[in-house]
Design a protein around this motif. Structure first.
Motif, short mmCIF file in Angstrom:
data_model
loop_
_atom_site.label_atom_id
_atom_site.label_comp_id
_atom_site.label_asym_id
_atom_site.label_seq_id
_atom_site.Cartn_x
_atom_site.Cartn_y
_atom_site.Cartn_z
N MET A 127 -2.04 -7.32 -7.70
CA MET A 127 -1.79 -6.00 -8.25
C MET A 127 -0.57 -5.41 -7.55
O MET A 127 -0.51 -5.33 -6.34
CB MET A 127 -3.02 -5.13 -8.01
CG MET A 127 -2.89 -3.76 -8.58
SD MET A 127 -4.46 -2.92 -8.48
CE MET A 127 -4.00 -1.58 -7.43
N LYS A 128 0.39 -4.98 -8.31
CA LYS A 128 1.60 -4.41 -7.75
C LYS A 128 1.45 -2.89 -7.69
O LYS A 128 1.04 -2.25 -8.64
CB LYS A 128 2.79 -4.79 -8.62
CG LYS A 128 4.09 -4.38 -8.02
CD LYS A 128 5.21 -5.17 -8.61
CE LYS A 128 6.47 -4.66 -7.97
NZ LYS A 128 7.36 -5.69 -7.59
N ILE A 129 1.81 -2.33 -6.54
CA ILE A 129 1.71 -0.89 -6.33
C ILE A 129 3.07 -0.27 -6.59
O ILE A 129 4.09 -0.78 -6.15
CB ILE A 129 1.26 -0.57 -4.89
CG1 ILE A 129 -0.09 -1.19 -4.59
CG2 ILE A 129 1.20 0.92 -4.65
CD1 ILE A 129 -0.54 -1.03 -3.16
N ASN A 130 3.09 0.83 -7.31
CA ASN A 130 4.31 1.59 -7.54
C ASN A 130 4.93 1.95 -6.19
O ASN A 130 4.24 2.28 -5.24
CB ASN A 130 3.94 2.86 -8.32
CG ASN A 130 5.09 3.79 -8.55
OD1 ASN A 130 5.74 4.22 -7.60
ND2 ASN A 130 5.32 4.12 -9.78
N ARG A 131 6.27 1.88 -6.11
CA ARG A 131 6.94 2.08 -4.83
C ARG A 131 6.69 3.45 -4.21
O ARG A 131 6.58 3.58 -3.00
CB ARG A 131 8.43 1.80 -4.96
CG ARG A 131 9.15 2.76 -5.88
CD ARG A 131 10.52 2.30 -6.20
NE ARG A 131 11.46 2.90 -5.26
CZ ARG A 131 12.75 2.75 -5.35
NH1 ARG A 131 13.28 2.01 -6.28
NH2 ARG A 131 13.54 3.34 -4.49
N TYR A 132 6.56 4.48 -5.01
CA TYR A 132 6.31 5.80 -4.45
C TYR A 132 4.85 5.99 -4.07
O TYR A 132 4.54 6.72 -3.13
CB TYR A 132 6.79 6.89 -5.41
CG TYR A 132 8.29 6.82 -5.56
CD1 TYR A 132 9.13 7.10 -4.49
CD2 TYR A 132 8.87 6.42 -6.75
CE1 TYR A 132 10.50 7.01 -4.60
CE2 TYR A 132 10.24 6.33 -6.88
CZ TYR A 132 11.06 6.63 -5.81
OH TYR A 132 12.41 6.52 -5.91
N LYS A 133 3.95 5.34 -4.78
CA LYS A 133 2.55 5.36 -4.37
C LYS A 133 2.40 4.63 -3.04
O LYS A 133 1.63 5.03 -2.19
CB LYS A 133 1.66 4.72 -5.43
CG LYS A 133 1.48 5.57 -6.67
CD LYS A 133 0.57 4.89 -7.66
CE LYS A 133 0.46 5.73 -8.92
NZ LYS A 133 -0.35 5.06 -9.95
N LYS A 134 3.17 3.56 -2.88
CA LYS A 134 3.14 2.81 -1.62
C LYS A 134 3.69 3.68 -0.49
O LYS A 134 3.17 3.65 0.62
CB LYS A 134 3.94 1.52 -1.74
CG LYS A 134 3.77 0.59 -0.56
CD LYS A 134 4.57 -0.69 -0.74
CE LYS A 134 3.68 -1.85 -0.97
NZ LYS A 134 4.41 -3.14 -0.95
N LEU A 135 4.72 4.48 -0.77
CA LEU A 135 5.26 5.39 0.25
C LEU A 135 4.20 6.40 0.68
O LEU A 135 4.01 6.64 1.87
CB LEU A 135 6.51 6.10 -0.27
CG LEU A 135 7.07 7.20 0.64
CD1 LEU A 135 7.47 6.63 2.00
CD2 LEU A 135 8.25 7.89 -0.03
N LEU A 137 0.20 8.22 4.69
CA LEU A 137 -1.21 8.48 5.02
C LEU A 137 -1.70 7.54 6.13
O LEU A 137 -2.41 7.97 7.04
CB LEU A 137 -2.09 8.34 3.79
CG LEU A 137 -1.94 9.42 2.73
CD1 LEU A 137 -2.75 9.07 1.48
CD2 LEU A 137 -2.37 10.77 3.29
N LEU A 138 -1.30 6.28 6.07
CA LEU A 138 -1.70 5.33 7.11
C LEU A 138 -1.08 5.69 8.46
O LEU A 138 -1.73 5.54 9.50
CB LEU A 138 -1.33 3.90 6.70
CG LEU A 138 -2.17 3.33 5.55
CD1 LEU A 138 -1.55 2.04 5.03
CD2 LEU A 138 -3.61 3.11 5.97
N ASP A 139 0.15 6.16 8.45
CA ASP A 139 0.76 6.64 9.69
C ASP A 139 0.01 7.85 10.22
O ASP A 139 -0.19 8.00 11.42
CB ASP A 139 2.24 6.98 9.48
CG ASP A 139 3.12 5.75 9.42
OD1 ASP A 139 2.79 4.74 10.07
OD2 ASP A 139 4.15 5.80 8.73
N ALA A 140 -0.44 8.72 9.32
CA ALA A 140 -1.20 9.90 9.73
C ALA A 140 -2.53 9.50 10.37
O ALA A 140 -2.97 10.14 11.34
CB ALA A 140 -1.45 10.82 8.53
N ILE A 150 -6.84 -3.05 12.66
CA ILE A 150 -6.96 -2.66 11.24
C ILE A 150 -5.57 -2.38 10.66
O ILE A 150 -5.25 -2.83 9.56
CB ILE A 150 -7.88 -1.44 11.08
CG1 ILE A 150 -9.31 -1.80 11.48
CG2 ILE A 150 -7.83 -0.90 9.66
CD1 ILE A 150 -10.25 -0.62 11.60
N SER A 151 -4.74 -1.65 11.41
CA SER A 151 -3.40 -1.33 10.92
C SER A 151 -2.56 -2.59 10.76
O SER A 151 -1.78 -2.72 9.82
CB SER A 151 -2.70 -0.33 11.83
OG SER A 151 -2.36 -0.91 13.07
#
Length: 96
Positions: free
Chosen positions: A1-9, A14-17, A39-40
């Motif tokens: 499944m490919k994620i849209n580039r802005y959704k990935k951003l 969120l993961l950095d948060a 996990i990260s």
């Protein structure tokens, strides 16, 4: 499944948060880093395939495991790297 580039951003931000939680909750910091580091790394390897993803996974693990360097937004930096500096993206921009 490919994620849209802005959704990935957004996901990367969120993961950095999540990595910053150790600074917000006093006393929980080192324990949460010990849990979050592997996990990260695993998430980074799944988000970015190939050698770049594996290297980023190691960097993410080390960054989260070491005290004091949790403030580096590793996921977002990797997103910028893949979007602006990889050969595949350069070739696409040159062919336009």
């Amino acid at each position: 499944m490919k994620i849209n580039r802005y959704k990935k951003l957004v996901l990367c931000i969120l993961l950095d948060a999540v990595g910053y939680v150790s600074f917000i909750i006093p006393g929980v910091g080192e324990f949460s880093d010990a849990v979050w580091a592997p996990i990260s790394a695993w998430i980074m390897i799944k988000l970015y395939k190939g050698t770049a993803g594996k290297v980023a996974g190691v960097v993410s693990f080390v960054e989260e495991a070491l005290p004091g360097v949790d403030v580096i937004p590793t996921f977002t930096i990797m997103w910028c790297y893949t979007e602006f500096f990889t050969e595949e993206k350069k070739e696409k921009s040159l062919s336009k």
